[in-house]
Write a protein that holds these residues in place. Structure first.
Motif, PDB file in Angstrom:
ATOM      1  N   UNK A 108      35.838  40.290  36.805  1.00  0.00           N
ATOM      2  CA  UNK A 108      34.637  39.785  36.149  1.00  0.00           C
ATOM      3  C   UNK A 108      33.538  39.532  37.165  1.00  0.00           C
ATOM      4  N   UNK A 109      32.316  39.918  36.815  1.00  0.00           N
ATOM      5  CA  UNK A 109      31.193  39.696  37.699  1.00  0.00           C
ATOM      6  C   UNK A 109      29.873  39.708  36.960  1.00  0.00           C
ATOM      7  N   UNK A 110      28.867  39.097  37.542  1.00  0.00           N
ATOM      8  CA  UNK A 110      27.487  38.975  37.057  1.00  0.00           C
ATOM      9  C   UNK A 110      27.274  37.583  36.460  1.00  0.00           C
ATOM     10  N   UNK A 111      26.425  36.829  37.109  1.00  0.00           N
ATOM     11  CA  UNK A 111      26.097  35.499  36.618  1.00  0.00           C
ATOM     12  C   UNK A 111      27.219  34.490  36.772  1.00  0.00           C
ATOM     13  N   UNK A 112      28.161  34.763  37.669  1.00  0.00           N
ATOM     14  CA  UNK A 112      29.277  33.840  37.894  1.00  0.00           C
ATOM     15  C   UNK A 112      28.787  32.698  38.784  1.00  0.00           C
ATOM     16  N   UNK A 113      29.052  31.463  38.354  1.00  0.00           N
ATOM     17  CA  UNK A 113      28.621  30.286  39.093  1.00  0.00           C
ATOM     18  C   UNK A 113      29.796  29.338  39.295  1.00  0.00           C
ATOM     19  N   UNK A 114      29.568  28.312  40.114  1.00  0.00           N
ATOM     20  CA  UNK A 114      30.606  27.295  40.308  1.00  0.00           C
ATOM     21  C   UNK A 114      30.919  26.593  39.000  1.00  0.00           C
ATOM     22  N   UNK A 115      29.924  26.524  38.117  1.00  0.00           N
ATOM     23  CA  UNK A 115      30.100  25.809  36.854  1.00  0.00           C
ATOM     24  C   UNK A 115      30.876  26.612  35.813  1.00  0.00           C
ATOM     25  N   UNK A 116      30.802  27.945  35.868  1.00  0.00           N
ATOM     26  CA  UNK A 116      31.453  28.727  34.802  1.00  0.00           C
ATOM     27  C   UNK A 116      32.610  29.603  35.271  1.00  0.00           C
ATOM     28  N   UNK A 117      32.870  29.641  36.565  1.00  0.00           N
ATOM     29  CA  UNK A 117      33.883  30.558  37.097  1.00  0.00           C
ATOM     30  C   UNK A 117      35.262  30.315  36.489  1.00  0.00           C
ATOM     31  N   UNK A 118      35.688  29.054  36.438  1.00  0.00           N
ATOM     32  CA  UNK A 118      37.007  28.753  35.896  1.00  0.00           C
ATOM     33  C   UNK A 118      37.085  29.050  34.399  1.00  0.00           C
ATOM     34  N   UNK A 119      36.001  28.800  33.689  1.00  0.00           N
ATOM     35  CA  UNK A 119      35.981  29.076  32.249  1.00  0.00           C
ATOM     36  C   UNK A 119      36.119  30.576  31.998  1.00  0.00           C
ATOM     37  N   UNK A 120      35.462  31.374  32.821  1.00  0.00           N
ATOM     38  CA  UNK A 120      35.572  32.831  32.705  1.00  0.00           C
ATOM     39  C   UNK A 120      37.005  33.265  32.982  1.00  0.00           C
ATOM     40  N   UNK A 121      37.574  32.730  34.056  1.00  0.00           N
ATOM     41  CA  UNK A 121      38.940  33.094  34.427  1.00  0.00           C
ATOM     42  C   UNK A 121      39.942  32.691  33.350  1.00  0.00           C
ATOM     43  N   UNK A 122      39.783  31.485  32.825  1.00  0.00           N
ATOM     44  CA  UNK A 122      40.711  30.982  31.818  1.00  0.00           C
ATOM     45  C   UNK A 122      40.624  31.778  30.516  1.00  0.00           C
ATOM     46  N   UNK A 123      39.422  32.204  30.153  1.00  0.00           N
ATOM     47  CA  UNK A 123      39.228  32.901  28.876  1.00  0.00           C
ATOM     48  C   UNK A 123      39.641  34.362  28.930  1.00  0.00           C
ATOM     49  N   UNK A 124      39.680  34.938  30.124  1.00  0.00           N
ATOM     50  CA  UNK A 124      39.879  36.385  30.239  1.00  0.00           C
ATOM     51  C   UNK A 124      41.239  36.821  30.753  1.00  0.00           C
ATOM     52  N   UNK A 125      41.879  35.980  31.569  1.00  0.00           N
ATOM     53  CA  UNK A 125      43.148  36.375  32.176  1.00  0.00           C
ATOM     54  C   UNK A 125      42.990  37.258  33.391  1.00  0.00           C
ATOM     55  N   UNK A 126      41.792  37.282  33.973  1.00  0.00           N
ATOM     56  CA  UNK A 126      41.546  38.097  35.171  1.00  0.00           C
ATOM     57  C   UNK A 126      42.273  37.512  36.382  1.00  0.00           C
ATOM     58  N   UNK A 127      42.483  38.369  37.368  1.00  0.00           N
ATOM     59  CA  UNK A 127      43.053  37.934  38.643  1.00  0.00           C
ATOM     60  C   UNK A 127      42.059  38.063  39.792  1.00  0.00           C
ATOM     61  N   UNK A 128      40.881  38.637  39.488  1.00  0.00           N
ATOM     62  CA  UNK A 128      39.841  38.817  40.497  1.00  0.00           C
ATOM     63  C   UNK A 128      38.503  38.440  39.887  1.00  0.00           C
ATOM     64  N   UNK A 129      37.653  37.806  40.699  1.00  0.00           N
ATOM     65  CA  UNK A 129      36.327  37.423  40.229  1.00  0.00           C
ATOM     66  C   UNK A 129      35.300  37.736  41.315  1.00  0.00           C
ATOM     67  N   UNK A 130      34.084  38.071  40.898  1.00  0.00           N
ATOM     68  CA  UNK A 130      33.058  38.585  41.813  1.00  0.00           C
ATOM     69  C   UNK A 130      31.755  37.831  41.577  1.00  0.00           C
ATOM     70  N   UNK A 131      31.115  37.437  42.659  1.00  0.00           N
ATOM     71  CA  UNK A 131      29.816  36.794  42.539  1.00  0.00           C
ATOM     72  C   UNK A 131      29.126  36.717  43.881  1.00  0.00           C
ATOM     73  N   UNK A 132      27.878  36.293  43.866  1.00  0.00           N
ATOM     74  CA  UNK A 132      27.114  36.199  45.110  1.00  0.00           C
ATOM     75  C   UNK A 132      27.007  34.770  45.618  1.00  0.00           C
ATOM     76  N   UNK A 133      27.389  33.795  44.816  1.00  0.00           N
ATOM     77  CA  UNK A 133      27.265  32.388  45.196  1.00  0.00           C
ATOM     78  C   UNK A 133      28.514  31.917  45.942  1.00  0.00           C
ATOM     79  N   UNK A 134      28.328  31.378  47.125  1.00  0.00           N
ATOM     80  CA  UNK A 134      29.463  30.913  47.923  1.00  0.00           C
ATOM     81  C   UNK A 134      30.178  29.739  47.268  1.00  0.00           C
ATOM     82  N   UNK A 135      29.464  28.981  46.426  1.00  0.00           N
ATOM     83  CA  UNK A 135      30.059  27.813  45.774  1.00  0.00           C
ATOM     84  C   UNK A 135      31.208  28.184  44.846  1.00  0.00           C
ATOM     85  N   UNK A 136      31.261  29.458  44.435  1.00  0.00           N
ATOM     86  CA  UNK A 136      32.356  29.919  43.583  1.00  0.00           C
ATOM     87  C   UNK A 136      33.698  29.685  44.268  1.00  0.00           C
ATOM     88  N   UNK A 137      33.719  29.873  45.572  1.00  0.00           N
ATOM     89  CA  UNK A 137      34.974  29.779  46.328  1.00  0.00           C
ATOM     90  C   UNK A 137      35.574  28.384  46.219  1.00  0.00           C
TER      91      UNK A 137
END
Length: 243
Positions: free
Chosen positions: A205-234
Motif C-alpha cells: 500500500x502506498x500514497x498518502x500514508x501518514x503516521x496517523x493512518x498507517x496502522x489503520x491501512x495495514x489492519x484493514x488490508x492485511x498487507x505485509x509491506x507499506x510505502x510512503x515518503x514520511x519518516x514518521x511512518x516508521x
C-alpha cells in the motif's frame, strides 16, 4: 482453564502488534540526504527517485551510485523516464531498459541495487504485457527484485490488471493505492487485491500514508509491506500502541 489466562493464548491485539512490528516499511526518497535519513530512522528499504512533485522519475545515475554505496539497507530504484501518463513511446521503453541495465550492472563499495520499480500501460488502459515482460526479463537477468508501480492505479480495471500481471509472473510486488486518491481511501480494494494475490506476489500500500493512518491501512488490508515518503511512518508502525 481460563483461556485468557493461558500463556499460550495470543490476543487479536497482540497479533496486530506483531504484524505492525514485522511490517516491511519502504520509504520513498528523492535524494541522497533523504535516503540517509530514512536509513537512520529504521526504514527496511527505500525507493530512490527524483521529482516527487510529478509522481517521481528515474534519479540521476550518479545519485543511484552514491546512495547504493552509502546505505546498508536495500535500495529499489524507480525507473520512470518522465511524469505524466504511463503510455510510453518506443524510445522511452528503450530508455527504461537501459536504466534497468545500469542498475543491474552497478557495484559500489561492494553493494548493488536491490530492485527496480516500473510500470507501463497501453492506450486502452490495460497493462502493456509485452513491454512489462521485457522489463521483467532484463531485471531477472541481473537478479533484481521487481515492483510494478502505481501505473496500475491508472489502469482501466485494477483487478483485471492485477490478474494480468500475475498471469505473466516475475513481479515480486505491486505498489498501489487501490485505484483511489490515497491508500486509506482505497483500503477495501487493496484488501481485495491481497486476497486475489494469495501470496503469489506482495501487495504494498502506498500514497498518502501518514503516521496517523498507517496502522489503520495495514489492519484493514492485511498487507505485509507499506510505502510512503514520511519518516514518521516508521516510528508509528514500530510503536506497540494501536491507533
Amino acid at each position: 482453564m481460563n483461556t485468557y489466562k493461558n500463556k499460550k493464548y495470543i490476543s487479536k491485539l497482540e497479533i496486530a502488534k506483531r504484524r505492525f512490528m514485522n511490517m516491511t516499511i519502504e520509504i520513498c526518497c528523492d535524494g541522497f540526504e533523504k535516503a540517509l535519513s530514512a536509513c537512520a530512522a529504521g526504514a527496511d528499504r527505500i525507493e530512490l527517485c527524483q521529482e516527487l512533485a510529478i509522481g517521481g522519475t528515474t534519479p540521476p545515475y550518479e545519485t543511484i551510485r552514491k546512495v547504493v554505496g552509502a546505505l546498508n539497507i536495500p535500495v529499489n530504484v524507480l525507473i520512470r523516464p518522465r511524469g505524466g501518463d504511463f503510455v510510453y513511446a518506443h524510445s522511452e521503453v528503450e530508455q527504461i531498459m537501459d536504466d534497468i541495465r545500469f542498475c543491474g550492472e552497478l557495484r559500489e563499495n561492494g553493494r548493488r541495487v536491490n530492485g527496480v520499480v516500473f510500470g507501463m500501460l497501453q492506450k486502452d488502459g490495460s497493462i502493456d504485457l509485452v513491454a512489462t515482460e521485457r522489463m521483467i526479463a532484463e531485471a531477472r537477468h541481473y537478479s533484481l527484485s521487481t515492483t510494478f508501480h502505481r501505473a496500475i492505479d491508472e489502469s482501466a480495471d485494477i483487478l483485471k490488471s492485477l490478474e494480468a500481471i500475475m498471469s505473466i509472473g516475475g513481479i515480486d510486488r505491486i505498489l498501489t493505492s487501490g485505484g483511489a486518491t490515497d491508500a486509506y481511501s482505497g483500503k477495501m480494494v487493496i484488501a481485495e487485491m491481497v486476497c486475489m494475490a494469495h501470496g503469489r506476489l506482495s501487495i504494498m500500500a502506498g500514497c498518502g500514508v501518514t503516521a496517523a493512518n498507517a496502522k489503520a491501512i495495514a489492519a484493514a488490508t492485511g498487507i505485509n509491506e507499506i510505502h510512503g515518503s514520511r519518516l514518521e511512518i516508521i516510528s508509528a508502525m514500530r510503536s506497540m500502541h494501536t491507533r
